[in-house]
Write a protein that holds these residues in place. Structure first.
Motif, PDB file in Angstrom:
ATOM      1  N   PHE A  73       0.834  -1.203   0.000  1.00 56.40           N
ATOM      2  CA  PHE A  73       0.000   0.000   0.000  1.00 56.40           C
ATOM      3  C   PHE A  73       0.873   1.259   0.000  1.00 56.40           C
ATOM      4  O   PHE A  73       0.669   2.172  -0.818  1.00 56.40           O
ATOM      5  CB  PHE A  73      -0.934   0.008   1.219  1.00 56.40           C
ATOM      6  CG  PHE A  73      -1.724   1.274   1.344  1.00 56.40           C
ATOM      7  CD1 PHE A  73      -2.853   1.476   0.574  1.00 56.40           C
ATOM      8  CD2 PHE A  73      -1.326   2.270   2.222  1.00 56.40           C
ATOM      9  CE1 PHE A  73      -3.578   2.660   0.673  1.00 56.40           C
ATOM     10  CE2 PHE A  73      -2.042   3.450   2.330  1.00 56.40           C
ATOM     11  CZ  PHE A  73      -3.171   3.651   1.557  1.00 56.40           C
ATOM     12  N   ALA A  74       1.833   1.313   0.919  1.00 58.94           N
ATOM     13  CA  ALA A  74       2.710   2.485   1.014  1.00 58.94           C
ATOM     14  C   ALA A  74       3.515   2.660  -0.267  1.00 58.94           C
ATOM     15  O   ALA A  74       3.692   3.783  -0.750  1.00 58.94           O
ATOM     16  CB  ALA A  74       3.637   2.347   2.222  1.00 58.94           C
ATOM     17  N   SER A  75       3.977   1.554  -0.827  1.00 59.23           N
ATOM     18  CA  SER A  75       4.749   1.593  -2.067  1.00 59.23           C
ATOM     19  C   SER A  75       3.906   2.139  -3.216  1.00 59.23           C
ATOM     20  O   SER A  75       4.364   2.997  -3.986  1.00 59.23           O
ATOM     21  CB  SER A  75       5.242   0.180  -2.398  1.00 59.23           C
ATOM     22  OG  SER A  75       5.895   0.164  -3.631  1.00 59.23           O
ATOM     23  N   GLY A  76       2.685   1.645  -3.325  1.00 58.65           N
ATOM     24  CA  GLY A  76       1.794   2.121  -4.382  1.00 58.65           C
ATOM     25  C   GLY A  76       1.483   3.599  -4.246  1.00 58.65           C
ATOM     26  O   GLY A  76       1.500   4.342  -5.234  1.00 58.65           O
ATOM     27  N   TRP A  77       1.220   4.036  -3.015  1.00 54.58           N
ATOM     28  CA  TRP A  77       0.860   5.441  -2.791  1.00 54.58           C
ATOM     29  C   TRP A  77       2.030   6.364  -3.111  1.00 54.58           C
ATOM     30  O   TRP A  77       1.864   7.392  -3.772  1.00 54.58           O
ATOM     31  CB  TRP A  77       0.374   5.636  -1.360  1.00 54.58           C
ATOM     32  CG  TRP A  77      -0.395   6.912  -1.153  1.00 54.58           C
ATOM     33  CD1 TRP A  77      -1.199   7.556  -2.053  1.00 54.58           C
ATOM     34  CD2 TRP A  77      -0.426   7.702   0.033  1.00 54.58           C
ATOM     35  NE1 TRP A  77      -1.741   8.694  -1.496  1.00 54.58           N
ATOM     36  CE2 TRP A  77      -1.287   8.805  -0.207  1.00 54.58           C
ATOM     37  CE3 TRP A  77       0.170   7.582   1.285  1.00 54.58           C
ATOM     38  CZ2 TRP A  77      -1.543   9.779   0.750  1.00 54.58           C
ATOM     39  CZ3 TRP A  77      -0.098   8.555   2.246  1.00 54.58           C
ATOM     40  CH2 TRP A  77      -0.938   9.639   1.974  1.00 54.58           C
ATOM     41  N   VAL A  78       3.224   5.998  -2.660  1.00 53.52           N
ATOM     42  CA  VAL A  78       4.384   6.858  -2.898  1.00 53.52           C
ATOM     43  C   VAL A  78       4.750   6.879  -4.386  1.00 53.52           C
ATOM     44  O   VAL A  78       5.119   7.924  -4.922  1.00 53.52           O
ATOM     45  CB  VAL A  78       5.590   6.459  -2.004  1.00 53.52           C
ATOM     46  CG1 VAL A  78       6.344   5.252  -2.544  1.00 53.52           C
ATOM     47  CG2 VAL A  78       6.552   7.613  -1.816  1.00 53.52           C
ATOM     48  N   GLY A  79       4.596   5.757  -5.071  1.00 58.93           N
ATOM     49  CA  GLY A  79       4.917   5.717  -6.493  1.00 58.93           C
ATOM     50  C   GLY A  79       3.906   6.444  -7.352  1.00 58.93           C
ATOM     51  O   GLY A  79       4.264   7.216  -8.242  1.00 58.93           O
ATOM     52  N   GLU A  80       2.632   6.205  -7.082  1.00 59.49           N
ATOM     53  CA  GLU A  80       1.565   6.843  -7.866  1.00 59.49           C
ATOM     54  C   GLU A  80       1.560   8.361  -7.707  1.00 59.49           C
ATOM     55  O   GLU A  80       1.104   9.076  -8.580  1.00 59.49           O
ATOM     56  CB  GLU A  80       0.196   6.289  -7.462  1.00 59.49           C
ATOM     57  CG  GLU A  80      -0.050   4.871  -7.901  1.00 59.49           C
ATOM     58  CD  GLU A  80      -0.256   4.731  -9.407  1.00 59.49           C
ATOM     59  OE1 GLU A  80      -0.626   5.720 -10.067  1.00 59.49           O
ATOM     60  OE2 GLU A  80      -0.024   3.621  -9.907  1.00 59.49           O
ATOM     61  N   ASN A  81       2.062   8.845  -6.584  1.00 60.66           N
ATOM     62  CA  ASN A  81       2.053  10.284  -6.320  1.00 60.66           C
ATOM     63  C   ASN A  81       3.433  10.911  -6.440  1.00 60.66           C
ATOM     64  O   ASN A  81       3.689  11.984  -5.889  1.00 60.66           O
ATOM     65  CB  ASN A  81       1.434  10.558  -4.946  1.00 60.66           C
ATOM     66  CG  ASN A  81      -0.037  10.228  -4.962  1.00 60.66           C
ATOM     67  OD1 ASN A  81      -0.829  10.940  -5.565  1.00 60.66           O
ATOM     68  ND2 ASN A  81      -0.407   9.108  -4.347  1.00 60.66           N
ATOM     69  N   HIS A  82       4.315  10.209  -7.147  1.00 57.64           N
ATOM     70  CA  HIS A  82       5.643  10.725  -7.489  1.00 57.64           C
ATOM     71  C   HIS A  82       6.399  11.276  -6.286  1.00 57.64           C
ATOM     72  O   HIS A  82       6.926  12.394  -6.334  1.00 57.64           O
ATOM     73  CB  HIS A  82       5.546  11.769  -8.602  1.00 57.64           C
ATOM     74  CG  HIS A  82       5.015  11.186  -9.874  1.00 57.64           C
ATOM     75  ND1 HIS A  82       5.618  11.348 -11.079  1.00 57.64           N
ATOM     76  CD2 HIS A  82       3.923  10.408 -10.132  1.00 57.64           C
ATOM     77  CE1 HIS A  82       4.948  10.726 -12.021  1.00 57.64           C
ATOM     78  NE2 HIS A  82       3.904  10.140 -11.462  1.00 57.64           N
TER      79      HIS A  82
END
Length: 194
Positions: A90-99
């Motif tokens: 979840f944290a990985s997806g959020w940080v990646g999707e939001n650059h």
């Protein structure tokens, strides 16, 4: 209780986490290399998270080799660690999707901090259960990496609100430090079995 079920369950959870992370990556629309550049933060956060999950899996494996019996305390401490590791996708997806925006970078650091604390708790639970002559206690020694990790993550969390890329650089640095194989447990186990 033997440790076989604990190892099998933990390995299964970790394998699922890695699978979830890769399934969350969306294929870019378009057939040019430019379309890949648009998703580089997602890919980068996946690589970093894959490395972190791999580091935990590797160290967890070595740590459990020193454990002769499993108690309820060890089971709960292990679940606590798996809980925080389960938040990495979840944290990985959020940080990646939001650059690498501030709040996602801070959350990523918080998850890493809590996983490090949970790992320490599991380690201490195993040492306490195995007694004063614990193989793990001999192997851990001063554990400079184990002490540096939470300090680095705790520094990166507030820093993310002003300099999120510096915060992410701290997390990458810590992963690179942990990538260097730590042979302490293997060495102590060899000496113990000899």
């Amino acid at each position: 209780m033997g440790k076989t079920r604990l190892e099998a369950f933990s390995d299964g959870v970790i394998a699922i986490l890695i699978t979830i992370m890769v399934l969350e990556m969306k294929v870019p629309h378009g057939g040019t290399l430019d379309t890949l550049l648009e998703v580089w933060p997602v890919f980068f956060s996946y690589i970093l998270s894959f490395i972190y999950v791999g580091i935990y899996w590797n160290n967890h494996h070595h740590m459990l080799h020193t454990c002769h019996r499993v108690t309820g305390g060890i089971l709960w401490a292990n679940l606590h660690l798996l809980f925080w590791l389960s938040l990495i996708p979840f944290a990985s997806g959020w940080v990646g999707e939001n650059h690498f925006a501030s709040a996602p970078a801070a959350l990523y650091g918080l998850v890493l901090l809590m996983a490090a604390i949970a790992y320490f708790i599991l380690q201490q639970q195993i040492i306490a259960t195995q007694g004063p002559d614990s193989i793990l206690k001999k192997a851990v020694g001063t554990d400079w990496k184990g002490k540096l990790s939470p300090i680095t993550y705790a520094t990166g969390i507030p820093l993310a609100f002003w300099y999120p890329l510096v915060s992410m650089a701290l997390y990458v640095t810590m992963a690179m430090i942990w990538l260097i194989p730590d042979r302490r447990i293997e060495k102590v186990l060899r000496n113990h079995d000899a």
